[in-house]
Design an enzyme around this catalytic site. Sequence first.
Site, PDB file in Angstrom:
ATOM      1  N   ARG A  51      25.755  20.224 -23.376  1.00 13.66           N
ATOM      2  CA  ARG A  51      26.297  18.985 -23.723  1.00 13.66           C
ATOM      3  C   ARG A  51      26.593  18.979 -25.403  1.00 13.66           C
ATOM      4  O   ARG A  51      25.748  19.848 -25.771  1.00 13.66           O
ATOM      5  CB  ARG A  51      25.428  17.931 -23.260  1.00 13.66           C
ATOM      6  CG  ARG A  51      23.886  18.300 -23.650  1.00 13.66           C
ATOM      7  CD  ARG A  51      23.289  17.028 -24.174  1.00 13.66           C
ATOM      8  NE  ARG A  51      23.894  16.406 -25.417  1.00 13.66           N
ATOM      9  CZ  ARG A  51      23.386  17.104 -26.389  1.00 13.66           C
ATOM     10  NH1 ARG A  51      22.651  18.002 -26.708  1.00 13.66           N
ATOM     11  NH2 ARG A  51      23.851  16.373 -27.423  1.00 13.66           N
ATOM     12  N   ALA A  53      29.209  18.064 -28.577  1.00 12.66           N
ATOM     13  CA  ALA A  53      30.767  18.437 -28.966  1.00 12.66           C
ATOM     14  C   ALA A  53      30.955  19.931 -29.077  1.00 12.66           C
ATOM     15  O   ALA A  53      31.974  20.216 -28.314  1.00 12.66           O
ATOM     16  CB  ALA A  53      31.223  17.512 -29.845  1.00 12.66           C
ATOM     17  N   ASP A 231      32.007  12.834 -31.200  1.00 11.89           N
ATOM     18  CA  ASP A 231      32.706  13.402 -30.244  1.00 11.89           C
ATOM     19  C   ASP A 231      34.435  13.453 -30.312  1.00 11.89           C
ATOM     20  O   ASP A 231      34.782  14.712 -30.129  1.00 11.89           O
ATOM     21  CB  ASP A 231      32.417  12.806 -28.984  1.00 11.89           C
ATOM     22  CG  ASP A 231      30.849  12.967 -28.694  1.00 11.89           C
ATOM     23  OD1 ASP A 231      30.542  13.954 -28.081  1.00 11.89           O
ATOM     24  OD2 ASP A 231      30.194  12.268 -29.133  1.00 11.89           O
TER      25      ASP A 231
HETATM   26  O1  MRU Z   1      26.836  12.958 -23.774  1.00 13.78           O
HETATM   27  P1  MRU Z   1      26.213  13.874 -24.932  1.00 13.78           P
HETATM   28  O2  MRU Z   1      24.837  14.202 -24.880  1.00 13.78           O
HETATM   29  O3  MRU Z   1      27.317  15.257 -24.649  1.00 13.78           O
HETATM   30  O4  MRU Z   1      26.677  13.287 -26.200  1.00 13.78           O
HETATM   31  C1  MRU Z   1      27.511  13.832 -27.204  1.00 13.78           C
HETATM   32  C2  MRU Z   1      26.742  13.887 -28.160  1.00 13.78           C
HETATM   33  O5  MRU Z   1      26.112  14.932 -28.346  1.00 13.78           O
HETATM   34  C3  MRU Z   1      26.702  12.869 -29.169  1.00 13.78           C
HETATM   35  O6  MRU Z   1      27.734  11.862 -29.112  1.00 13.78           O
HETATM   36  C4  MRU Z   1      26.430  13.114 -30.455  1.00 13.78           C
HETATM   37  O7  MRU Z   1      25.931  12.588 -31.539  1.00 13.78           O
HETATM   38  C5  MRU Z   1      27.819  14.070 -31.279  1.00 13.78           C
HETATM   39  S1  MRU Z   1      28.213  15.407 -30.517  1.00 13.78           S
HETATM   40  C6  MRU Z   1      27.645  16.674 -31.644  1.00 13.78           C
END
Ligand code: MRU
Length: 357
Positions: A51, A53, A231
């Site tokens: 998980r 970005a 994201d």
């Molecule tokens: O749902 P996830 O855990 O994939 O969430 C995305 C994220 O990791 C966050 O939104 C994060 O702060 C930004 S992505 C590095």
Amino acid sequence: MKVNGEEYRTIWMEGTTVYMVEQNLLPFEFEIHEASTYFETCFAITTMIVRGAGALGAAAGFAMAQAFMHAPEDDYWDFIEQAKEDIEATRPTARNLFYAVERVYKAGKNGAKEAVKEAQLLADEDARDSRLIGKFGAELFGDETSILTHCNAGWLAFVNYGTALSPIYMAKKDGKKVFVYVDETRPRNQGARLTAWELKNEKVDHVIIPDNAAAYFMKRKLVDFVIVGADRIARNGDVANKIGTLEKAIVAKEYGIPFYVAAPTSTFDLNCLHGMEIELETRSEDEVLYQTGIDTNGNLSKIRVASPGSHAENPAFDVTPSKYITGFITEKGIIKPYVQSIKRICKAKRSSINYLE
Ligand code: MRU
């Protein structure tokens, strides 16, 4: 990042197999998960074994490359097109996932070897960009700084280093004193589980705070900066990030605390004019109604924490309007959240940048 004395990336591919840190087991167990087909890599994305970005971008790029390596001769393009559709359907919000699929798909038109090369390059770029974000971000800090962060935009969310946490690691390495307030980030607790685990592993001073305590600490002037990841970032600077980010941004503005978003330019979506156009994922109500953790006997268990019979809503992301954002920390430098600056930095050539590596 080093774990138990060994250097790891969050995700990598050798031959036709994708290896990744199993994030659902952290912080209790450190295990490497293997996915040997594009289908298995998609499964790892939808179940959040991987998980964040940048890590999602790498996973999607590797999955696309796996599809090229495994496509049967008699059904080659139908197989590839189906794989592309399947990978893009795994999670909707992270720009990097689509960016990676597009690049590897295009490269794959010249054969599977090119697809693999492009997927590996994407992963390398993600690690390099994260490291540069750390370099630029650390320059913001004085000798002693306290930072509040939300969710996990660290090493685990990227191929290496991370974005929001990368400046913290870099500052620590430079001998600066840093302290981090870690939002627990309900309902999946990426802050309490993943960010806290990373910071402990890197020996960075930190404390986990309840999600609803951020204003308490900001009002008492205990927070110098808020730094979060992203994201997807629209052309006008609106940012989609983990649910709860918007609240932190509003509170930070109220108390005059700089609010930075750390993200590589691969997270900017110039075709998306503003935040309203970003598709925001909603997830199962079970993530709110139940919590998973270790019981007193050391067993991983899932328990209901909400009133039986009640339902929950679980939006996974929100959009922070650009007016709350002080700046973007990118691999090419720090910019203000203005359309012109965003367009300029996205178009700037990588070769014009003085990389550290
Ligand atoms: O749902 P996830 O855990 O994939 O969430 C995305 C994220 O990791 C966050 O939104 C994060 O702060 C930004 S992505 C590095």
